[in-house]
Write a protein that holds these residues in place. Structure first.
Motif, mmCIF file in Angstrom:
data_model
loop_
_atom_site.group_PDB
_atom_site.id
_atom_site.type_symbol
_atom_site.label_atom_id
_atom_site.label_comp_id
_atom_site.label_asym_id
_atom_site.label_seq_id
_atom_site.Cartn_x
_atom_site.Cartn_y
_atom_site.Cartn_z
ATOM 1 N N ALA A 74 11.612 0.816 -18.898
ATOM 2 C CA ALA A 74 11.940 0.712 -17.451
ATOM 3 C C ALA A 74 11.722 1.943 -16.928
ATOM 4 C CB ALA A 74 13.304 0.358 -17.007
ATOM 5 N N LYS A 75 10.737 2.094 -15.588
ATOM 6 C CA LYS A 75 10.481 3.076 -14.814
ATOM 7 C C LYS A 75 11.540 3.410 -13.910
ATOM 8 C CE LYS A 75 6.736 4.500 -17.032
ATOM 9 N NZ LYS A 75 6.886 5.254 -18.223
ATOM 10 N N ARG A 76 12.358 2.555 -13.436
ATOM 11 C CA ARG A 76 13.537 2.719 -12.242
ATOM 12 C C ARG A 76 14.531 1.982 -12.885
ATOM 13 N NH1 ARG A 76 12.821 1.270 -5.973
ATOM 14 N NH2 ARG A 76 14.579 2.760 -5.364
ATOM 15 N N ILE A 82 0.669 -1.240 -0.220
ATOM 16 C CA ILE A 82 -0.093 0.022 0.159
ATOM 17 C C ILE A 82 0.882 1.323 0.122
ATOM 18 C CG2 ILE A 82 -1.705 1.247 1.210
ATOM 19 C CD1 ILE A 82 -2.438 -1.564 -0.212
ATOM 20 N N LEU A 83 1.958 1.122 0.699
ATOM 21 C CA LEU A 83 2.715 2.462 0.691
ATOM 22 C C LEU A 83 3.094 2.851 -0.535
ATOM 23 C CD1 LEU A 83 5.511 3.587 3.017
ATOM 24 C CD2 LEU A 83 3.354 4.586 2.502
ATOM 25 N N ALA A 84 3.472 1.844 -1.414
ATOM 26 C CA ALA A 84 4.088 2.032 -2.664
ATOM 27 C C ALA A 84 2.992 2.562 -3.550
ATOM 28 C CB ALA A 84 4.544 0.801 -3.310
ATOM 29 N N ALA A 85 1.715 2.151 -3.280
ATOM 30 C CA ALA A 85 0.597 2.650 -4.174
ATOM 31 C C ALA A 85 -0.038 3.887 -3.473
ATOM 32 C CB ALA A 85 -0.562 1.686 -4.016
ATOM 33 N N LEU A 143 13.114 -6.018 -4.812
ATOM 34 C CA LEU A 143 12.013 -5.520 -5.837
ATOM 35 C C LEU A 143 11.238 -6.385 -6.624
ATOM 36 C CD1 LEU A 143 14.526 -2.635 -7.197
ATOM 37 C CD2 LEU A 143 12.442 -2.176 -5.855
ATOM 38 N N GLU A 144 11.824 -7.630 -6.782
ATOM 39 C CA GLU A 144 11.007 -8.669 -7.345
ATOM 40 C C GLU A 144 10.029 -9.202 -6.439
ATOM 41 O OE1 GLU A 144 14.716 -10.523 -10.301
ATOM 42 O OE2 GLU A 144 14.012 -11.155 -8.218
ATOM 43 N N PHE A 145 10.523 -9.279 -5.036
ATOM 44 C CA PHE A 145 9.479 -9.548 -4.010
ATOM 45 C C PHE A 145 8.187 -8.606 -3.740
ATOM 46 C CE2 PHE A 145 7.873 -9.917 0.675
ATOM 47 C CZ PHE A 145 7.761 -11.097 0.567
ATOM 48 N N ARG A 177 1.324 -1.409 -7.455
ATOM 49 C CA ARG A 177 1.703 -0.938 -8.515
ATOM 50 C C ARG A 177 2.931 -1.303 -9.208
ATOM 51 N NH1 ARG A 177 1.671 5.646 -7.871
ATOM 52 N NH2 ARG A 177 -0.711 5.898 -7.591
ATOM 53 N N PRO A 178 2.996 -2.495 -9.790
ATOM 54 C CA PRO A 178 4.294 -2.915 -10.296
ATOM 55 C C PRO A 178 4.613 -2.050 -11.336
ATOM 56 C CG PRO A 178 2.400 -4.377 -11.101
ATOM 57 C CD PRO A 178 1.837 -3.116 -10.113
#
Ligand code: ARG
Length: 617
Positions: free
Chosen positions: A360-362, A3-6, A169-171, A134-135
């Motif tokens: 890529a975004k990052r 959620i934080l990421a989103a 990041l994969e996780f 938000r992958p």
């Protein structure tokens, strides 16, 4: 960690509250309270430094009070009286100038632990932590040795740090391209191909069967001949021209050389459990032409702009803020005066490829801090050229050097570079000594281990020791390669962590239970050591959140160390509770469950560092 990421403040928070980390959940409640008093401001929730003040602390009242021209303690009181956290916390307390202190309720911790699903056979145990809502597509540029030579100790950090970052990041649910940007292009390869022709003519006939046992020695011999023999020097130069001109015979030998060198690298990657894709500098040759063509057209479009200009025959990019020592503008050269491309050209090409083709975004470059300015300039140039949209982040994850025990550059006694495979061998050797030389009671546990098992454990522990030691240092600082400390069973080390895990496995054996088939039960948290352990476990998700954002593996090692210590306290006869012989049965099962969850958290945490666990040590 989703959620934080989103972004917080979803529209139906209560439905998904268990998917929030502890800190996210508290943040959300505080945000609601701040809104209720009609104010604005970030909730600023942090883990409390001192347990005495609770578990978390919000520092928002001071900022809000300042904006409103009010007394911070009054603002804090207003927030607290509008704060609904009864289901999560004891009544909030106000301290000092207006800190809001929060202490989690054991019943809440217990409910959250109970909600963690059992580990499923086969797939990775996620401990109920959801991937990001938000992958994104991420590139991690890691390892990237020069294929002309053997991998040496300098490549350890990029490989280990890059792998850890990629795993996390994969996780978190992102698609990660692990790019091994190997050096496979440049004048050295002309020399090496020319040398191969001289000393291994059979390889020229059957390039696919090329074997070079010692790449380092091969390079040194070739270089010695190059320096001593004018004819060979000329031959080498002609070979570079042929190679770059695409001459098929020359390319075939070059390819065979690179393939053999990559086999050496992959033997190490396999041993370290590191997965990556090889995409060397040579891949970017066409894109480098493109980089220069695009910059030249920018120059034509913006003739008055000094951004791209020719200086002393070289095509240069001038960027604001970059000056030489005497204060003159510092150019980023993208085409040398002889027409050749350089490292900057190739890294601009990596950006084009990663942004336009991999989408890529990052983009994260895991490369030593010595290249800090290179990346600053390359990133600035790509942005200024308009190749990188604002929603794409370019990050140089720089790291310090690994030094000798004396704090000097890490070299052999003769001043040569230390091969990575030798260094790993040494670590495994030390681990074997530590494992087979433990105190009497420890040694008794070895009776059941075969020689083969000891070897396997030594290999796992030795490699883990090197990785963990590396990852446990703040990225930017140098560290000394101290084998004794790395393989020590005490302190924040891999052997300590692995031992903590193995010890929990032995608890299951001693209790005669299989953790996976423990009956469902209420988790009872009464003793302070149980409450602390529960809290630590539940802080795993937010720790991963921090690491995935800030890319600091030592935050995860510190967390795991704290968790292992909390477990030790819980299991300690004096400071903690009885487990195997606890009564009644409901308490025993609850405590065994805590053991199981601790082991699973340690195992997953170590796995994300690139470290596999052993059940016996
Ligand atoms: N091969 C380079 C070196 O040994 C590292 C490359 C790092 N990656 C990059 N995209 N520049 O220094």
């Amino acid at each position: 960690m989703g959620i934080l990421a989103a972004g917080l403040g979803g529209s139906a928070p209560n439905l998904r509250s268990f998917r929030l980390t502890l800190i996210e959940q508290l943040t959300q409640r505080l945000r609601e309270a701040i809104a209720k008093i009609g104010a604005e401001g970030d909730p600023l929730v942090r883990a409390a430094h001192d347990e005495q003040f609770g578990d978390y602390q919000s520092n928002c009242a001071m900022g809000i009070a300042k904006k409103l021209g009010k007394n911070p303690r009054e603002v804090a009181a207003a927030i607290v009286s509008n704060l609904c956290v009864d289901d999560l916390c004891e009544p909030a307390e106000i301290a000092g100038p207006g800190f809001v202190n929060l202490r989690l309720k054991p019943e809440y911790l217990s409910r959250r632990l109970a909600a963690i699903p059992p580990a499923s056979e086969g797939s990775m145990d996620r401990l109920g932590i959801d991937p990001s809502g938000r992958p994104r597509i991420v590139v991690v540029d890691l390892s990237s040795p020069n294929l002309a030579k053997e991998m040496h100790v300098g490549h350890l950090r990029s490989t280990v740090i890059g792998d850890c970052v990629a795993r996390i990041l994969e996780f978190a649910g992102h698609t990660v391209h692990r790019e091994n940007h190997v050096g496979d292009w440049g004048t050295q390869f002309g020399m090496l191909v020319a040398y191969l022709r001289r000393v291994k003519p059979e390889a020229v006939a059957d390039a696919d069967r090329l074997v070079i046992a010692d790449l380092e020695a091969f390079y040194i011999e070739a270089k010695a001949l190059f320096d001593a023999d004018e004819d060979f020097k000329k031959e080498s130069r002609d070979t570079v021209v042929a190679l770059q001109g695409g001459d098929p015979a020359t390319r075939r030998i070059w390819q065979a050389f690179c393939a053999e060198s990559l086999r050496h690298c992959h033997a190490i990657y396999d041993r370290l459990g590191v997965r990556l894709e090889d995409r060397g500098e040579s891949f970017y040759t066409d894109l480098m032409t493109d980089v220069v063509a695009r910059l030249e057209s920018t120059k034509r479009e913006r003739p008055d702009d000094a951004f791209v200009s020719v200086s002393d025959g070289a095509l240069c990019v001038f960027l604001e803020g970059f000056k030489t020592r005497d204060g003159a503008p510092l150019p980023l050269i993208v085409r040398k005066s002889d027409g050749g491309f350089n490292y900057a050209t190739s890294d601009l090409a990596t950006i084009l490829h990663r942004v336009e083709q991999l989408h890529a975004k990052r983009i994260i470059y895991v490369v030593g801090l010595a290249q800090k300015q290179h990346f600053e300039m390359v990133f600035a140039a790509a942005r200024q050229a308009g190749w990188v949209a604002d929603d794409v982040s370019l990050e140089h994850l720089g790291f310090g050097n690994m030094l000798s025990t004396r704090g000097t550059p890490f070299k052999t006694r003769e001043g040569g570079t230390i091969k990575l495979k030798d260094l790993l061998g040494e670590a495994v050797e030390s681990a074997r000594r530590v494992i087979t030389n433990q105190e009497a009671d420890e040694a008794s546990r070895h009776r059941g281990l075969s020689g083969e098992e000891v070897e396997r454990i030594a290999e796992t522990v030795g490699l883990a020791a090197v990785k963990y030691f590396d990852l446990s240092h703040a990225l930017g600082s140098d560290y000394k390669f101290e084998l004794d400390r790395m393989v020590s069973m005490e302190g924040n080390t891999a052997p300590y962590m692995l031992y903590a895990y193995a010890r929990i496995c032995s608890i299951a054996r001693m209790a005669g239970v299989d953790f996976r088939s423990l009956p469902a039960c209420t988790i009872l948290l009464e003793h302070p050591s149980e409450i602390l352990l529960a809290k630590r476990m539940l802080q795993f998700a937010e720790t991963l959140e921090v690491v995935s954002r800030e890319l600091r593996p030592n935050v995860l090692t510190d967390y795991l160390y704290d968790l292992a210590k909390a477990f030790s306290r819980f299991y300690d006869k004096k400071l903690g509770v009885r487990v195997i012989d606890a009564a009644p049965e409901s308490v025993r099962i609850s405590r065994l469950r805590l053991c199981d969850l601790s082991a699973r958290t340690l195992k997953l945490g170590l796995h994300l560092l690139g470290i596999e666990t052993v059940e016996q040590m």
